[in-house]
Scaffold this motif. Structure first.
Motif, PDB file in Angstrom:
ATOM      1  N   SER A  94       0.832  -1.204   0.000  1.00 49.32           N
ATOM      2  CA  SER A  94       0.000   0.000   0.000  1.00 49.32           C
ATOM      3  C   SER A  94       0.867   1.254   0.000  1.00 49.32           C
ATOM      4  CB  SER A  94      -0.926   0.001   1.223  1.00 49.32           C
ATOM      5  OG  SER A  94      -1.825  -1.078   1.180  1.00 49.32           O
ATOM      6  N   ARG A  95       1.921   1.234   0.808  1.00 43.80           N
ATOM      7  CA  ARG A  95       2.821   2.386   0.879  1.00 43.80           C
ATOM      8  C   ARG A  95       3.476   2.662  -0.469  1.00 43.80           C
ATOM      9  NH1 ARG A  95       8.278   0.856   3.428  1.00 43.80           N
ATOM     10  NH2 ARG A  95       8.133  -0.343   1.505  1.00 43.80           N
ATOM     11  N   ASP A  96       3.939   1.600  -1.144  1.00 43.23           N
ATOM     12  CA  ASP A  96       4.616   1.777  -2.421  1.00 43.23           C
ATOM     13  C   ASP A  96       3.686   2.365  -3.475  1.00 43.23           C
ATOM     14  OD1 ASP A  96       6.841   0.751  -1.256  1.00 43.23           O
ATOM     15  OD2 ASP A  96       6.702  -1.237  -2.168  1.00 43.23           O
ATOM     16  N   VAL A  97       2.454   1.857  -3.521  1.00 44.84           N
ATOM     17  CA  VAL A  97       1.496   2.357  -4.510  1.00 44.84           C
ATOM     18  C   VAL A  97       1.134   3.808  -4.219  1.00 44.84           C
ATOM     19  CG1 VAL A  97      -0.854   2.121  -5.392  1.00 44.84           C
ATOM     20  CG2 VAL A  97       0.553   0.086  -5.039  1.00 44.84           C
ATOM     21  N   VAL A  98       0.864   4.111  -2.959  1.00 39.55           N
ATOM     22  CA  VAL A  98       0.488   5.482  -2.586  1.00 39.55           C
ATOM     23  C   VAL A  98       1.622   6.458  -2.901  1.00 39.55           C
ATOM     24  CG1 VAL A  98      -0.030   7.000  -0.632  1.00 39.55           C
ATOM     25  CG2 VAL A  98      -1.191   4.798  -0.847  1.00 39.55           C
TER      26      VAL A  98
END
Length: 588
Positions: free
Chosen positions: A567-571
């Motif tokens: 989630s962090r990488d996509v955001v």
């Protein structure tokens, strides 16, 4: 002759060339022959990159598996990453690690002859064999020494899940800013009260303590937040509302946990201050009142310590039960404290019985009554209902309930309502039934597969979370990995105010999630539903895919449901390209 032999060797497959150059035993020869057969079968459709296979010409049907793939042997105690790729154009492997998060589903029946063990948990790759699979081009080359960049990546120390949750999401997130703003206001009021510049707070310190308890309860009241989220969508869910106002509201509603935790600490500070003032004026109170107040303070401290990120992360059941039972006990004692303080007569050192009129005029009474009602509401809706549980595989289960549900709604189920509750996204066409998709990663979710129950406890008041806010926007890209798809499927089954494009990465779609879910996601245009089956197409870079899909779809915002790292990488990737993006946060 030597020149001819050299050219001949150049055009042989790599493993054959090595077999001619390196003396080996019969056992090694069998292994090399086996590798050659696998390589020849794969070269027609697959290219391999350090043990991860990628389809060169993907099928039009992303679910078809009609060609052999590179076998994988991996250390995957939790499951591999699930990634989606638009048009098969992104072939780089994601930098995100897999996790025990419910969005990760993996299979165990992988072959054992791959040359690279990918230790996802530790975050580096471990070579099991000096021979790496190499594409069968005209001029084969021997494996090169790893680059400095790769060596650094392999030697990178293990990244703690807790550090990802608390630090990698940013030091100045909305959650932390809300925490600091709330804490600053309370500390300022406390300092002014202690210095005599805020007489009301000095004389009503208990009111401020209970007021903080009411605020933190509101931030966690599923019934109250359901109304707040509904109002946000109704008021801001229009095309003429500025996008920055919508995204600011989304950030605020997603980060209410910052206010919750800050008010919890603040209530401890105010109650401590109130108890200090009471001890200084012991002549006008009783030992019983002091004892009750001290016990309440101890329970608040215990609840705060149990909610400390390290404890909550490592011992979630301890946190949940401590928070619940310490909270209930503290609430009962708070009622006792209010009754005792209102009925106590310091002149006679006795307790009066007729205190109804005094209670009605007490601010503490009304604040405590509001807290009590908010806590009771979800529990009066608890029911034991019949369920139908099916397991498409040993890695996920589908739980069916009666009654339709609107898209973006989540629900809680429990095998034992007094001990544990589990939240899942709800799949529904809005008609006769709704379902939950549970990845088998914990004791409870695994038991759903191994020993399907006939009944479960549910809270009939479903709650709204981040996915519900999809309805606030006009065009949204939703990204899911593994069983995280469940919370977004309702947007495909029910037409809502938002135009939604789904990007889903999972491994073995039909094998792990069943034929029904496969049909749901495959019955839509390719520009609206993009599915990447890692069993066929390998592990892509979800961040790059999300950015590409968001631009192609013209999405106003991206909402992702994955493990914390994913989630962090996509955001982060979307925000770096100027695309608003949101994903699950710690304590959201």
């Amino acid at each position: 002759m030597h020149e001819f032999a050299y050219i001949y060797l150049q055009n042989l497959p790599t493993y054959t060339t090595l077999s001619l150059l390196i003396p080996s035993s019969n056992h090694h020869s069998k292994i090399i022959k086996k590798k050659n057969k696998q390589q020849e079968a794969m070269d027609q459709r697959f290219s391999s990159c350090r043990g991860v296979s990628f389809e060169i010409q993907p099928h039009r049907d992303p679910f078809a598996i009609d060609a052999p793939r590179a076998s994988q042997k991996s250390w995957l105690p939790w499951g591999s990453s699930k990634r989606i790729v638009p048009s098969g154009s992104v072939f780089s492997r994601s930098t995100s690690k897999a996790s025990s998060h419910f969005c990760d589903v993996d299979t165990d029946n992988e072959d054992d002859d791959d040359s690279v063990l990918i230790n996802i948990e530790e975050g580096y790759e471990l070579d099991n064999n000096s021979l790496l699979p190499i594409s069968n081009s005209v001029h084969e080359q021997l494996p090169k020494a790893p680059s400095k960049k790769l060596v650094l990546k392999q030697n990178k120390p293990k990244e703690s899940r807790l550090s990802v949750i608390l630090l990698d999401q940013g030091l100045f997130t909305v959650y932390k800013r809300l925490f600091m703003v709330c804490m600053t206001l309370n500390i300022t009021g406390l300092v002014l009260a202690a210095t005599g510049q805020f007489p009301y707070a000095r004389n009503h310190a208990t009111v401020f303590s209970i007021g903080n308890l009411l605020a933190l309860t509101l931030c966690r009241s599923e019934a109250f937040l359901r109304i707040v989220f509904w109002l946000a969508v109704k008021v801001l869910g229009h095309s003429w509302v500025p996008l920055h106002l919508k995204t600011a509201t989304t950030s605020l509603l997603q980060s209410l946990g910052g206010i919750h935790s800050s008010c919890g600490v603040s209530s401890v500070m105010w109650l401590t201050y109130s108890l200090i003032l009471t001890l200084k004026d012991r002549d006008n109170t009783s030992n019983l009142i002091i004892a009750v107040a001290s016990t309440i303070l101890s329970l608040l401290c215990l609840s705060s310590l149990a909610a400390f990120p390290l404890v909550r992360h490592l011992h979630h059941n301890v946190f949940e039960r401590t928070h619940r039972f310490a909270g209930w006990t503290g609430l009962i004692l708070l009622w006792a404290f209010i009754v005792l303080t209102e009925s106590y007569d310091p002149n006679t050192d006795t307790y009066k019985k007729d205190i109804g009129s005094r209670l009605v005029k007490s601010q503490e009474f009304w604040l405590t009554l509001a807290v009590t009602i908010l806590i009771i509401i979800p529990w009066v809706t608890v029911r034991r209902v019949a369920v139908e549980v099916s397991a498409p595989s040993g890695h996920a289960s589908i739980i069916r309930f009666a009654g339709g549900v609107k898209p973006g709604i989540l629900g809680r189920i429990s095998p034992s309502p007094m001990s544990e509750w589990h939240a899942f996204g709800i799949i529904s066409d809005g008609k006769k039934e709704h379902m939950m998709l549970a990845g088998a990663v914990g004791d409870f979710t695994k038991s759903l597969v191994s020993n399907p129950p006939s009944h479960l406890w549910v809270r009939q008041v479903h709650f709204a979370g981040l996915p519900y806010l999809v309805n606030m926007y006009n065009r949204v890209l939703v990204v899911a990995t593994g069983s995280g798809i469940c919370v977004f499927l309702s947007f495909l089954l029910q037409r809502g105010p938002a135009e939604v494009c789904l990007l889903w990465v999972a491994k073995g779609i039909e094998q792990n999630f069943g034929k029904e879910i496969k049909e749901w996601v495959s019955g839509h245009p390719e520009d609206r539903v993009i599915v990447h089956d890692t069993a066929v197409m390998g592990r892509p870079n979800v961040s790059e895919m999300s950015v590409a899909a968001a631009k192609k779809w013209g999405a106003e915002v991206v909402i992702v449901t994955s493990n914390p790292e994913g989630s962090r990488d996509v955001v982060d990737a979307c925000k770096s390209k100027g695309i608003p993006a949101f994903g699950p946060i710690w304590d959201s």
